[in-house]
Each structure stands twice: as structure tokens, then as C-alpha cells.
Enzyme design. Structure first.
Site, PDB file in Angstrom:
ATOM      1  N   HIS A 267      44.891  38.890  47.285  1.00  0.00           N
ATOM      2  CA  HIS A 267      44.061  38.057  48.143  1.00  0.00           C
ATOM      3  C   HIS A 267      44.919  37.456  49.247  1.00  0.00           C
ATOM      4  O   HIS A 267      46.007  36.948  48.981  1.00  0.00           O
ATOM      5  CB  HIS A 267      43.387  36.960  47.321  1.00  0.00           C
ATOM      6  CG  HIS A 267      42.454  37.500  46.291  1.00  0.00           C
ATOM      7  ND1 HIS A 267      42.902  38.016  45.094  1.00  0.00           N
ATOM      8  CD2 HIS A 267      41.117  37.624  46.298  1.00  0.00           C
ATOM      9  CE1 HIS A 267      41.858  38.439  44.396  1.00  0.00           C
ATOM     10  NE2 HIS A 267      40.770  38.215  45.112  1.00  0.00           N
TER      11      HIS A 267
ATOM     12  N   ASP B  23      37.105  43.162  38.855  1.00  0.00           N
ATOM     13  CA  ASP B  23      37.196  42.572  40.185  1.00  0.00           C
ATOM     14  C   ASP B  23      37.918  41.223  40.145  1.00  0.00           C
ATOM     15  O   ASP B  23      38.484  40.842  39.115  1.00  0.00           O
ATOM     16  CB  ASP B  23      35.811  42.467  40.829  1.00  0.00           C
ATOM     17  CG  ASP B  23      34.898  41.415  40.194  1.00  0.00           C
ATOM     18  OD1 ASP B  23      35.367  40.596  39.370  1.00  0.00           O
ATOM     19  OD2 ASP B  23      33.705  41.413  40.529  1.00  0.00           O
ATOM     20  N   SER B  24      37.895  40.518  41.240  1.00  0.00           N
ATOM     21  CA  SER B  24      38.603  39.239  41.352  1.00  0.00           C
ATOM     22  C   SER B  24      38.119  38.191  40.354  1.00  0.00           C
ATOM     23  O   SER B  24      38.833  37.250  40.039  1.00  0.00           O
ATOM     24  CB  SER B  24      38.444  38.674  42.763  1.00  0.00           C
ATOM     25  OG  SER B  24      38.941  39.577  43.706  1.00  0.00           O
TER      26      SER B  24
END
Length: 182
Positions: free
Chosen positions: A53, A97-98
């Protein structure tokens, strides 16, 4: 008389659509050709490696909450190098995913590749067009996307990656995976 014009118009439209020089026909033929070449090409397992990120667009607290190790299920693809040594292929994989939720993705990728003189090392730039589904975006309703694609590798092993653009607090994520060709 009006019905005759409608019939003539529909004949003109549909006969034009069936012509070989129609861009939609050419696009469809190109996709079918790439699909057939890929399916006859090499096997390519995929392993999700890392997400990163963008630290400039997220707070430290958000970064600490995110999953940046998307290790999940092994993906699979079929691909080939064209006459110029450029890679093309279709793939599917599932990863965390995140937010630690499963995210499936399936699509097509293409890179224009450059090789060292011995053809062992290579780098590539291209794009991927895909469908994915996420819990936090439309509650797993599939949606399309197109993103840039980079690749670097040695012989049959490559690390590929993409960048998901966004705005402050959303998107802005680099995603990397390994691809092996046999």
C-alpha cells in the site's frame, strides 16, 4: 414504405457488422486467436507474493491493519511468447486481499519483452484486462478492470506486478506474484 426503409436499414447494419473489416469482428477474432494460442501454449502456475500500500496515501494506522501478504491459492494460466518474444496469456488466481478476504481474479495479460543477449534475463511492460470480485466492492459482484503490467524474470521464472491507482485512503496498491512457465 416506412417498413421498407426499416428493413433496408437493418440489412445495411447487419451486413456491415458481418464484414471482416468491422472493428468488432476483428477484436473478436483477435481474442479467439490469442485464446487458442494460449491454450496450446505453456502451463503457467502463479503464486501471489506481496501487496504494498502506498505509504503516502494511507495513515500508519491503516497500513498496520492491512494484509500485505496475499498468499492464498496457487493460480494457473496458459500462455505463449509470440514471434517477437512478447508474452501473452490467460490466467486465474485467488488470494487474500488487503482486508484478509478472498479475491478471485481471471483475465488476459500481455507484455512487450526485452531480453539480454543470452536470452536468459528479461523485462516486460504491458497490461492486464480482467474480472475480479471483492467483498468491499459491490459485495462480490464481478467487475472488470484494466491495469498496467510489469514483468522481470530469469529463464522460466518471472515476477509480475501491477499498480491499482486510487485516491487518498483507497486503491494505490502494488500487487506482485510469481509466474513459472513449463
Amino acid at each position: 414504405m416506412v417498413a421498407g426503409r426499416g428493413k433496408a436499414w437493418s440489412t445495411l447494419v447487419f451486413s456491415s457488422a458481418a464484414r471482416a473489416d468491422n472493428p468488432f469482428t476483428q477484436l473478436g477474432d483477435g481474442v479467439i486467436e490469442r485464446w487458442n494460442k494460449s491454450m496450446a501454449g505453456s502451463n503457467q502456475p502463479y503464486l501471489p507474493l506481496e501487496t504494498r500500500h502506498n505509504r503516502a496515501t494511507y495513515s500508519r494506522q491503516a497500513i498496520n491493519r492491512f494484509n500485505e501478504r496475499p498468499w492464498g491459492l496457487l493460480g494457473y494460466g496458459k500462455g505463449y511468447c509470440d514471434d517477437h518474444g512478447n508474452w501473452q496469456g490467460f490466467y486465474a488466481m485467488v488470494f487474500k486481499d488487503s482486508h484478509m478476504k478472498w479475491e478471485p481474479i481471471a483475465g488476459y495479460g500481455s507484455t512487450w519483452d526485452w531480453y539480454t543477449a543470452d536470452r536468459n534475463w528479461h523485462v516486460g511492460l504491458g497490461y492486464t484486462a480482467f474480472f475480479t470480485a471483492r467483498e468491499d466492492i459491490m459485495n462480490y459482484v464481478p467487475f472488470p478492470g484494466i491495469l498496467p503490467l510489469v514483468s522481470a524474470g530469469y529463464k522460466n521464472l518471472a515476477v509480475q506486478g501491477t499498480y491499482v491507482p486510487g485516491r487518498r485512503g483507497t486503491g494505490n496498491v502494488a500487487f506482485f506474484w510469481a509466474q513459472y512457465t513449463f
